[in-house]
Enzyme design. Structure first.
Site, PDB file in Angstrom:
ATOM      1  N   LYS A  35       0.844  -1.206   0.000  1.00 44.15           N
ATOM      2  CA  LYS A  35       0.000   0.000   0.000  1.00 44.15           C
ATOM      3  C   LYS A  35       0.877   1.252   0.000  1.00 44.15           C
ATOM      4  CE  LYS A  35      -0.658  -0.721   4.923  1.00 44.15           C
ATOM      5  NZ  LYS A  35      -1.136   0.128   5.965  1.00 44.15           N
ATOM      6  N   ARG A 130      -9.346  -0.344  15.714  1.00 43.65           N
ATOM      7  CA  ARG A 130      -9.373   0.427  14.475  1.00 43.65           C
ATOM      8  C   ARG A 130     -10.423  -0.274  13.609  1.00 43.65           C
ATOM      9  NH1 ARG A 130      -3.870   1.262  11.028  1.00 43.65           N
ATOM     10  NH2 ARG A 130      -4.343  -0.905  10.563  1.00 43.65           N
ATOM     11  N   TYR A 260      16.130  29.878   8.054  1.00 41.49           N
ATOM     12  CA  TYR A 260      14.893  30.476   8.581  1.00 41.49           C
ATOM     13  C   TYR A 260      14.893  30.501  10.100  1.00 41.49           C
ATOM     14  CZ  TYR A 260      12.555  30.402   4.031  1.00 41.49           C
ATOM     15  OH  TYR A 260      12.201  30.626   2.734  1.00 41.49           O
ATOM     16  N   MET A 308      12.045  24.297   2.102  1.00 40.53           N
ATOM     17  CA  MET A 308      11.286  23.523   1.116  1.00 40.53           C
ATOM     18  C   MET A 308      12.193  22.820   0.093  1.00 40.53           C
ATOM     19  SD  MET A 308       8.234  24.724  -1.431  1.00 40.53           S
ATOM     20  CE  MET A 308       7.110  25.233  -0.149  1.00 40.53           C
TER      21      MET A 308
HETATM   22  C1  LIG Z   1      -3.883  -4.862   8.011  1.00 43.40           C
HETATM   23  C2  LIG Z   1      -2.419  -4.662   7.844  1.00 43.40           C
HETATM   24  N1  LIG Z   1      -1.623  -5.723   7.725  1.00 43.40           N
HETATM   25  C3  LIG Z   1      -0.287  -5.593   7.577  1.00 43.40           C
HETATM   26  C4  LIG Z   1       0.306  -4.359   7.560  1.00 43.40           C
HETATM   27  C5  LIG Z   1       1.807  -4.245   7.406  1.00 43.40           C
HETATM   28  O1  LIG Z   1       2.390  -3.677   8.554  1.00 43.40           O
HETATM   29  P1  LIG Z   1       3.983  -3.505   8.628  1.00 43.40           P
HETATM   30  O2  LIG Z   1       4.360  -2.558   7.538  1.00 43.40           O
HETATM   31  O3  LIG Z   1       4.273  -2.945   9.968  1.00 43.40           O
HETATM   32  O4  LIG Z   1       4.548  -4.849   8.399  1.00 43.40           O
HETATM   33  C6  LIG Z   1      -0.483  -3.229   7.682  1.00 43.40           C
HETATM   34  C7  LIG Z   1       0.135  -1.901   7.698  1.00 43.40           C
HETATM   35  O5  LIG Z   1      -0.174  -1.023   8.433  1.00 43.40           O
HETATM   36  C8  LIG Z   1      -1.884  -3.378   7.826  1.00 43.40           C
HETATM   37  O6  LIG Z   1      -2.676  -2.312   7.968  1.00 43.40           O
END
Ligand SMILES: Cc1ncc(COP(=O)(O)O)c(C=O)c1O
Length: 363
Positions: A35, A130, A260, A308
């Site tokens: 992701k 969550r 700055y 920046m």
């Molecule tokens: C549901 C879920 N699984 C696995 C992971 C992977 O976590 P990590 O990058 O700490 O291994 C994440 C990341 O936040 C996640 O949200």
């Protein structure tokens, strides 16, 4: 001249790190979590490098579309699940599996028109609070999914840890993780299907939690989230080097202040380097004076505020102190975890934050 700022992605390190995960969790399948554009390393690039992963985990349906468009045919799991009924048809047409974490999603699946089938991962909230069903709601959710003709294959039962970076037997005892594992085992006992709990930290420090599927993200990119440690401590190799060059070297007098808000005062007459990188490239503005940086491979420190496009660097005693000298912000020779610690964050946030104007070099 083009801006000399670049992020080099070490694809061999990605492959090496997947191998390390497999060594640590030999009985588990590996979902490579890609992701946030592969934690900033490039979604398609990472997926192609990790083509031997057993599945990919994404947070957005658009990422799943990109992976399919890139020709990747592995299972893909939408980790945050779908939000609206129209997503179901997209999931089906892409053959993407979905996490189901809320009853509203089961309502949508029940009301969906008949069509292609879909595979589900059912998420239980074991204490992170969550996403996920409460332990006393998981059996009803499971039964509703099993009853749906469109839901096929085994339903994978999953949960996510809040503090797996506190290892089993570590100073804090890892009580929260142990409790989450207990809640999970109790709530799912007797339910059919594979189990998945372990993120990177649990792959490294909680072997009892490996189960049938592990879901590492950060470890694949060579990063540690365990406080005070770096990926290298676990045999992992950083997959990103962020670098630039000095575009100015200036002699500044004792008592003059740099940058700055004039936050840093020169303690003596000294050379100050100006590097072509700043928060507009994703280097954290919160990195204070003293944050480590390499010039020509030699360790020195950031001085003054990060701006920046630019940052200022202490060149006292630096042999390579000349315009054009290479500057390394993080990479195999300067762990991103050290920069993150100085800036009050984690390495994940830094690699995710590298911006689009930074040239990417694949190695
Ligand atoms: C549901 C879920 N699984 C696995 C992971 C992977 O976590 P990590 O990058 O700490 O291994 C994440 C990341 O936040 C996640 O949200």
């Amino acid at each position: 001249m083009a801006r000399p700022t670049s992020a080099t992605i070490h694809t061999d390190a990605l492959r090496h790190n997947l191998g390390q995960v497999r060594l640590r969790a030999p009985g588990s399948q590996v979902m490579a979590v890609v992701k946030a554009d592969g934690y900033g390393h490039g979604l398609e690039r990472v997926a192609r490098s990790l083509v031997n992963a057993d599945a990919f985990g994404v947070a957005a349906l658009s990422d799943a579309e990109r992976l399919r468009a890139a020709g990747l045919s592995q299972p893909i799991v939408l980790l945050s699940g779908f939000d609206e009924p129209s997503d179901i048809a997209r999931l089906r047409s892409l053959a993407v599996d979905t996490v189901v974490h809320h009853r509203s999603q089961i309502d949508m699946l029940e009301q969906a028109e008949a069509g292609d089938t879909i595979r589900c991962w059912l998420k239980l909230d074991t204490g992170m609070h969550r996403l996920g069903f409460a332990p006393d709601a998981i059996r009803v959710a499971h039964a509703r999914l099993v009853a749906l003709p469109g839901v096929v294959g085994e339903i994978v039962l999953m949960s996510h840890f809040a503090s797996s970076d506190e290892f089993d037997g570590g100073p804090s005892g890892g009580c929260k993780t142990r409790e989450q594992m207990r809640v999970f085992a109790e709530a799912t006992s007797g339910l059919a299907g594979a189990r998945s709990l372990a993120n990177s930290a649990a792959v490294l420090g909680w072997p009892d939690a490996h189960a049938q599927w592990v879901r590492p993200g950060g470890a694949l990119y060579g990063m540690s989230v365990v406080e005070g440690s770096i990926g290298g401590d676990f045999g992992l190799r950083p997959a990103m080097t962020l670098s630039t060059r000095l575009i100015a070297v200036n002699r500044i007098r004792k008592g003059e202040r740099i940058g700055y808000s004039a936050t840093w005062e020169c303690p003596e007459d000294m050379d100050v380097g100006v590097a072509a990188i700043g928060y507009g490239d994703g280097y954290p503005r919160a990195a204070p004076a003293g944050t480590p940086v390499l010039v020509g491979g030699q360790p020195t420190q950031v001085i003054g505020r990060v701006s920046m496009d630019l940052m200022t660097i202490d060149l006292r005693g630096v042999a390579a102190a000349r315009v054009g000298a290479p500057v390394t912000l993080w990479g195999p020779d300067l762990p991103v975890e050290r920069i993150a610690a100085a800036a009050g964050t984690i390495g994940y946030e830094l690699t995710c934050s590298v911006t689009r104007r930074v040239r990417v070099v694949e190695q």
